[in-house]
Design a protein around this motif. Structure first.
Motif, PDB file in Angstrom:
ATOM      1  N   GLY A   1       1.015  -1.488   0.391  1.00 54.21           N
ATOM      2  CA  GLY A   1      -0.106   0.227  -0.087  1.00 54.21           C
ATOM      3  C   GLY A   1       0.872   1.740   0.386  1.00 54.21           C
ATOM      4  O   GLY A   1       0.645   2.672  -0.884  1.00 54.21           O
ATOM      5  N   TYR A   2       1.407   1.521   0.842  1.00 55.78           N
ATOM      6  CA  TYR A   2       3.159   2.082   0.792  1.00 55.78           C
ATOM      7  C   TYR A   2       3.901   2.762  -0.753  1.00 55.78           C
ATOM      8  O   TYR A   2       3.621   3.887  -1.084  1.00 55.78           O
ATOM      9  CB  TYR A   2       4.303   2.231   1.152  1.00 55.78           C
ATOM     10  CG  TYR A   2       3.451   2.922   3.105  1.00 55.78           C
ATOM     11  CD1 TYR A   2       3.409   3.937   3.012  1.00 55.78           C
ATOM     12  CD2 TYR A   2       3.417   1.133   4.052  1.00 55.78           C
ATOM     13  CE1 TYR A   2       2.547   4.297   4.977  1.00 55.78           C
ATOM     14  CE2 TYR A   2       3.029   1.842   5.654  1.00 55.78           C
ATOM     15  CZ  TYR A   2       2.354   2.871   5.562  1.00 55.78           C
ATOM     16  OH  TYR A   2       2.402   3.311   7.162  1.00 55.78           O
ATOM     17  N   LEU A   3       4.354   1.282  -1.543  1.00 56.01           N
ATOM     18  CA  LEU A   3       3.877   1.784  -2.604  1.00 56.01           C
ATOM     19  C   LEU A   3       3.438   1.868  -3.848  1.00 56.01           C
ATOM     20  O   LEU A   3       4.241   3.260  -4.561  1.00 56.01           O
ATOM     21  CB  LEU A   3       4.653   0.104  -3.161  1.00 56.01           C
ATOM     22  CG  LEU A   3       5.881  -0.218  -1.943  1.00 56.01           C
ATOM     23  CD1 LEU A   3       6.676  -2.151  -2.596  1.00 56.01           C
ATOM     24  CD2 LEU A   3       7.220   0.299  -1.727  1.00 56.01           C
ATOM     25  N   ASP A   4       2.705   1.836  -3.512  1.00 55.66           N
ATOM     26  CA  ASP A   4       1.180   2.467  -4.037  1.00 55.66           C
ATOM     27  C   ASP A   4       1.210   3.568  -4.015  1.00 55.66           C
ATOM     28  O   ASP A   4       1.479   5.047  -5.037  1.00 55.66           O
ATOM     29  CB  ASP A   4       0.018   1.698  -4.309  1.00 55.66           C
ATOM     30  CG  ASP A   4      -0.119  -0.029  -4.280  1.00 55.66           C
ATOM     31  OD1 ASP A   4       1.121  -0.099  -5.334  1.00 55.66           O
ATOM     32  OD2 ASP A   4      -1.053  -0.302  -4.084  1.00 55.66           O
ATOM     33  N   VAL A   5       1.159   4.260  -3.326  1.00 61.10           N
ATOM     34  CA  VAL A   5       1.172   5.529  -2.731  1.00 61.10           C
ATOM     35  C   VAL A   5       2.226   5.809  -2.712  1.00 61.10           C
ATOM     36  O   VAL A   5       1.586   7.923  -4.254  1.00 61.10           O
ATOM     37  CB  VAL A   5       0.798   5.958  -1.048  1.00 61.10           C
ATOM     38  CG1 VAL A   5       0.836   7.600  -0.767  1.00 61.10           C
ATOM     39  CG2 VAL A   5      -0.205   5.784  -0.291  1.00 61.10           C
ATOM     40  N   PHE A   6       3.470   5.913  -3.182  1.00 63.15           N
ATOM     41  CA  PHE A   6       5.090   6.136  -3.213  1.00 63.15           C
ATOM     42  C   PHE A   6       4.818   5.942  -5.434  1.00 63.15           C
ATOM     43  O   PHE A   6       5.015   7.098  -5.394  1.00 63.15           O
ATOM     44  CB  PHE A   6       6.175   5.837  -3.259  1.00 63.15           C
ATOM     45  CG  PHE A   6       6.707   5.771  -1.730  1.00 63.15           C
ATOM     46  CD1 PHE A   6       6.959   7.063  -1.215  1.00 63.15           C
ATOM     47  CD2 PHE A   6       6.508   5.259  -1.022  1.00 63.15           C
ATOM     48  CE1 PHE A   6       6.887   7.526  -0.196  1.00 63.15           C
ATOM     49  CE2 PHE A   6       6.650   5.226   0.442  1.00 63.15           C
ATOM     50  CZ  PHE A   6       6.810   6.265   0.932  1.00 63.15           C
ATOM     51  N   ALA A   7       3.661   5.580  -5.651  1.00 67.41           N
ATOM     52  CA  ALA A   7       3.998   5.626  -7.299  1.00 67.41           C
ATOM     53  C   ALA A   7       3.004   6.586  -7.502  1.00 67.41           C
ATOM     54  O   ALA A   7       3.002   6.869  -8.490  1.00 67.41           O
ATOM     55  CB  ALA A   7       3.610   4.249  -7.642  1.00 67.41           C
TER      56      ALA A   7
END
Length: 84
Positions: free
Chosen positions: A18-24
């Motif tokens: 989920g964090y990686l998606d937000v960063f993307a």
């Protein structure tokens, strides 16, 4: 003028993806804003652009981020109709 973009994702598996998606999403928006930097020939992006990602672990499986932008906008002037 300040515009805040709020990004939210859901990762029900319990992983940190989920964090990686937000960063993307933040990265994509920052790329777009910096490439364009002027919108409708009226609004110009001010730098620096600020961003953050929530570190609230109790929000799992929801992940949040924010981009804070500031734009220069044309001055507003009052139109006065002159009588003849």
């Amino acid at each position: 003028m300040t515009i805040n973009f709020v990004i939210g994702t859901v990762e029900p598996t319990g992983s940190i993806d989920g964090y990686l998606d937000v960063f993307a999403v933040i990265n994509k928006l920052l790329e777009y804003l910096t490439e364009k930097s002027s919108f409708n020939k009226k609004y110009t992006l001010n730098y620096p652009v600020k961003w953050t990602v929530s570190t609230n672990e109790t929000a799992d499986p929801y992940f949040y981020g924010q981009i804070e932008t500031s734009f220069v906008i044309p001055a507003i002037s009052q139109y006065t109709k002159q009588e003849h």
